[in-house]
Design a protein around this motif. Structure first.
Motif, PDB file in Angstrom:
ATOM      1  N   GLY A  12      30.406  38.349  28.513  1.00  0.00           N
ATOM      2  CA  GLY A  12      30.657  38.393  29.948  1.00  0.00           C
ATOM      3  C   GLY A  12      32.136  38.160  30.170  1.00  0.00           C
ATOM      4  N   LEU A  13      32.776  39.089  30.862  1.00  0.00           N
ATOM      5  CA  LEU A  13      34.227  38.982  31.066  1.00  0.00           C
ATOM      6  C   LEU A  13      34.526  38.866  32.558  1.00  0.00           C
ATOM      7  N   ASP A  14      35.172  37.762  32.921  1.00  0.00           N
ATOM      8  CA  ASP A  14      35.538  37.504  34.317  1.00  0.00           C
ATOM      9  C   ASP A  14      37.064  37.550  34.414  1.00  0.00           C
ATOM     10  N   VAL A  15      37.569  38.594  35.054  1.00  0.00           N
ATOM     11  CA  VAL A  15      39.021  38.705  35.209  1.00  0.00           C
ATOM     12  C   VAL A  15      39.397  38.049  36.538  1.00  0.00           C
ATOM     13  N   GLY A  16      39.676  36.752  36.491  1.00  0.00           N
ATOM     14  CA  GLY A  16      40.052  36.018  37.695  1.00  0.00           C
ATOM     15  C   GLY A  16      41.557  36.074  37.896  1.00  0.00           C
ATOM     16  N   SER A  17      42.005  35.709  39.094  1.00  0.00           N
ATOM     17  CA  SER A  17      43.441  35.772  39.357  1.00  0.00           C
ATOM     18  C   SER A  17      44.192  34.620  38.696  1.00  0.00           C
ATOM     19  N   GLY A  18      43.471  33.579  38.307  1.00  0.00           N
ATOM     20  CA  GLY A  18      44.121  32.451  37.641  1.00  0.00           C
ATOM     21  C   GLY A  18      43.842  32.456  36.151  1.00  0.00           C
ATOM     22  N   LEU A  19      42.604  32.770  35.803  1.00  0.00           N
ATOM     23  CA  LEU A  19      42.185  32.715  34.408  1.00  0.00           C
ATOM     24  C   LEU A  19      41.296  33.904  34.066  1.00  0.00           C
ATOM     25  N   VAL A  20      41.554  34.500  32.909  1.00  0.00           N
ATOM     26  CA  VAL A  20      40.633  35.508  32.375  1.00  0.00           C
ATOM     27  C   VAL A  20      39.678  34.751  31.456  1.00  0.00           C
ATOM     28  N   ILE A 186      17.012  27.177  51.774  1.00  0.00           N
ATOM     29  CA  ILE A 186      18.272  27.874  52.043  1.00  0.00           C
ATOM     30  C   ILE A 186      19.418  27.040  51.489  1.00  0.00           C
ATOM     31  N   VAL A 187      20.164  27.633  50.566  1.00  0.00           N
ATOM     32  CA  VAL A 187      21.296  26.910  49.985  1.00  0.00           C
ATOM     33  C   VAL A 187      22.529  27.801  50.005  1.00  0.00           C
ATOM     34  N   ALA A 188      23.685  27.173  49.945  1.00  0.00           N
ATOM     35  CA  ALA A 188      24.932  27.926  49.853  1.00  0.00           C
ATOM     36  C   ALA A 188      25.544  27.691  48.482  1.00  0.00           C
ATOM     37  N   LEU A 189      25.945  28.782  47.836  1.00  0.00           N
ATOM     38  CA  LEU A 189      26.663  28.668  46.576  1.00  0.00           C
ATOM     39  C   LEU A 189      28.125  28.951  46.871  1.00  0.00           C
ATOM     40  N   LEU A 190      29.000  28.094  46.387  1.00  0.00           N
ATOM     41  CA  LEU A 190      30.435  28.311  46.576  1.00  0.00           C
ATOM     42  C   LEU A 190      31.081  28.453  45.213  1.00  0.00           C
ATOM     43  N   ASN A 191      31.841  29.508  45.025  1.00  0.00           N
ATOM     44  CA  ASN A 191      32.646  29.624  43.814  1.00  0.00           C
ATOM     45  C   ASN A 191      34.095  29.561  44.274  1.00  0.00           C
ATOM     46  N   ILE A 192      34.668  28.360  44.156  1.00  0.00           N
ATOM     47  CA  ILE A 192      36.022  28.139  44.666  1.00  0.00           C
ATOM     48  C   ILE A 192      37.008  28.424  43.533  1.00  0.00           C
ATOM     49  N   GLY A 193      37.646  29.566  43.602  1.00  0.00           N
ATOM     50  CA  GLY A 193      38.505  30.006  42.500  1.00  0.00           C
ATOM     51  C   GLY A 193      39.960  29.676  42.710  1.00  0.00           C
ATOM     52  N   ASN A 194      40.803  30.537  42.182  1.00  0.00           N
ATOM     53  CA  ASN A 194      42.239  30.340  42.282  1.00  0.00           C
ATOM     54  C   ASN A 194      42.782  30.860  43.608  1.00  0.00           C
ATOM     55  N   GLU A 195      42.263  31.988  44.070  1.00  0.00           N
ATOM     56  CA  GLU A 195      42.758  32.513  45.350  1.00  0.00           C
ATOM     57  C   GLU A 195      41.645  32.850  46.331  1.00  0.00           C
ATOM     58  N   ALA A 196      40.409  32.838  45.868  1.00  0.00           N
ATOM     59  CA  ALA A 196      39.311  33.150  46.783  1.00  0.00           C
ATOM     60  C   ALA A 196      38.128  32.227  46.538  1.00  0.00           C
ATOM     61  N   LEU A 213      36.176  33.826  51.238  1.00  0.00           N
ATOM     62  CA  LEU A 213      37.168  33.113  52.039  1.00  0.00           C
ATOM     63  C   LEU A 213      38.455  33.064  51.216  1.00  0.00           C
ATOM     64  N   GLY A 214      39.578  33.205  51.881  1.00  0.00           N
ATOM     65  CA  GLY A 214      40.855  33.245  51.150  1.00  0.00           C
ATOM     66  C   GLY A 214      41.400  31.874  50.790  1.00  0.00           C
ATOM     67  N   ILE A 215      40.590  31.069  50.139  1.00  0.00           N
ATOM     68  CA  ILE A 215      41.022  29.710  49.788  1.00  0.00           C
ATOM     69  C   ILE A 215      40.745  29.469  48.305  1.00  0.00           C
ATOM     70  N   GLY A 216      41.719  28.875  47.617  1.00  0.00           N
ATOM     71  CA  GLY A 216      41.522  28.535  46.215  1.00  0.00           C
ATOM     72  C   GLY A 216      42.587  27.561  45.770  1.00  0.00           C
ATOM     73  N   THR A 217      42.629  27.309  44.485  1.00  0.00           N
ATOM     74  CA  THR A 217      43.567  26.285  43.997  1.00  0.00           C
ATOM     75  C   THR A 217      45.029  26.676  44.228  1.00  0.00           C
ATOM     76  N   ARG A 218      45.300  27.976  44.323  1.00  0.00           N
ATOM     77  CA  ARG A 218      46.680  28.391  44.603  1.00  0.00           C
ATOM     78  C   ARG A 218      47.154  27.790  45.939  1.00  0.00           C
ATOM     79  N   ARG A 219      46.285  27.838  46.940  1.00  0.00           N
ATOM     80  CA  ARG A 219      46.606  27.230  48.247  1.00  0.00           C
ATOM     81  C   ARG A 219      46.861  25.735  48.110  1.00  0.00           C
ATOM     82  N   GLY A 289      38.302  25.343  41.766  1.00  0.00           N
ATOM     83  CA  GLY A 289      38.529  24.551  42.975  1.00  0.00           C
ATOM     84  C   GLY A 289      37.490  23.458  43.171  1.00  0.00           C
ATOM     85  N   ALA A 290      36.312  23.646  42.588  1.00  0.00           N
ATOM     86  CA  ALA A 290      35.267  22.629  42.726  1.00  0.00           C
ATOM     87  C   ALA A 290      35.658  21.372  41.952  1.00  0.00           C
ATOM     88  N   ARG A 291      36.671  21.527  41.075  1.00  0.00           N
ATOM     89  CA  ARG A 291      37.120  20.365  40.299  1.00  0.00           C
ATOM     90  C   ARG A 291      38.155  19.533  41.047  1.00  0.00           C
TER      91      ARG A 291
END
Ligand code: ATP
Ligand code: MG
Length: 347
Positions: A12-20, A186-196, A213-219, A289-291
């Protein structure tokens, strides 16, 4: 490498804006086993707002990541997401599978704000055994150029994906495997990344709304630098720490509030647009971002519901040495998407 029965291996390959991130899972035993994790950082200008700005850097990072998995020809699974992918639960008259294909094109025209000639459509009947007049269908539309761009990027890095999934589904897959309790209510899953931040709302395990949402660790890094005049490295160290440093207070409450509002808007939208009046009972959060120390407790207090950290390795068997020098506590929240992708079997 002969230590893997290569046939049943998925990457599984996740090309994120902060980490691949690449996760290798061996499916030869009844329980999937995680055998390798590779993480390669990208600089802050390589991918911006989901767009690859520096092709060379991203291609190199992907190549380097895949080489480090030690595998050559493998079942490679990637995904696309963002505003050019739409996932929508709709109700249509109950028809047979073949008719449904035609019907979906027509339905998509009503529900998807993209030009139909330029999208890839897919759908899943959620209640195939139901006998009501209507059936619930999950409709997925992705702009074709997004899918093609991803394929081209991987080809340049010397890889050809066998499956292109949708971010929201891969995340859902990993949550289902590791946090089965999140499939109730009903639950919400949040994946708080580097930019989104990917927001996914599930009703009894069925995704009913996805949004970014445009929020992540970069902000957070920018906030900390601006507010306290510290370096980007110092800011990053605070974000990756395990203790809530007082310098984080401002950023946590400002960006936490934005996430809370994003979630509230999504649930208000649900309440007005469908029968989902029920309250979100809990939030599960993953991504780098969850960290951020203190962010999840802050959100829990603000939203008045439990906000739990999600762990991509919670229920997975992890082979000795799979993480090498990486710390499981630190990287487990970051691997949700890549684990969800790698859980796709090579069958
Ligand atoms: N142990 C760690 N190693 C690297 N980064 C970490 C670590 N812990 C927290 N982080 C933070 O997590 C961020 C990356 O998170 P994540 O992998 O979820 O984002 P991404 O997928 O690259 O970004 P996006 O999905 O927004 O494009 C880093 O930018 C960093 O600030
Ligand atoms: Mg990400």
């Amino acid at each position: 490498m002969a230590i893997f029965g290569r046939k049943n291996i998925s990457v599984g390959l996740d090309v994120g804006s902060g980490l691949v991130k690449a996760v290798v899972i061996d499916h030869s035993s009844p329980a999937p086993e995680l055998v390798k994790v590779v993480i390669t950082p990208l600089n802050d200008t390589a991918i911006v707002e989901g767009e690859v700005m520096d092709h060379g850097i991203v291609v190199d990072a992907i190549r380097q990541t895949l080489v480090a998995t030690g595998l050559k020809a493998t079942h490679l699974v990637v995904s696309v997401g963002g505003r050019d992918v739409i996932v929508k639960k709709i109700q249509v008259e109950r028809v047979k599978e073949q008719q449904a294909r035609e019907l979906m094109r027509w339905e998509a025209e009503q529900h998807v704000p993209f030009d139909m000639d330029s999208v890839e459509l897919d759908f899943q009947v959620l209640d195939p055994d139901g006998d009501g007049l209507d059936m619930n269908v999950l409709l997925v539309a992705a702009k074709r150029e997004l899918v093609e761009a991803k394929q081209a990027l991987l080809l340049e890095a010397g890889a050809a994906p066998l499956v292109i999934d949708v971010d929201a589904f891969a995340l859902h897959n990993a949550f289902e495997a590791n946090h089965p309790e999140a499939m109730n209510g009903i639950v919400a899953l949040l994946n708080i990344g580097n930019e989104a931040t990917n927001l996914n709302i599930l009703d009894e395990g069925v995704p009913i709304l996805t949004r970014d949402l445009g929020i992540g660790t970069r902000r957070f890094r920018e906030d900390l630098q601006r507010e306290h005049g510290i370096s980007v490295e110092e800011a990053e160290e605070l974000l990756r720490g395990f203790d809530r440093h007082p310098l984080l207070d401002g950023a946590v409450s400002m960006r936490g509030e934005e996430i809370a509002i994003g979630l509230e808007r999504a649930t208000t939208f649900l309440a007005t647009s469908s029968r989902h009046f029920g309250q979100v009972r809990a939030v599960y959060a993953c991504g780098g971002g969850a960290r951020v120390p203190g962010l999840l407790p802050w959100l829990a207090e603000r939203l008045r519901i439990p906000v739990q950290p999600a762990n991509a390795l919670a229920k997975l068997t992890v082979r000795d040495g799979a993480l090498e020098f990486l710390s499981a506590d630190e990287v487990a929240p970051l691997l949700m998407l890549s684990v969800g992708l790698a859980l796709r079997t090579a069958a």
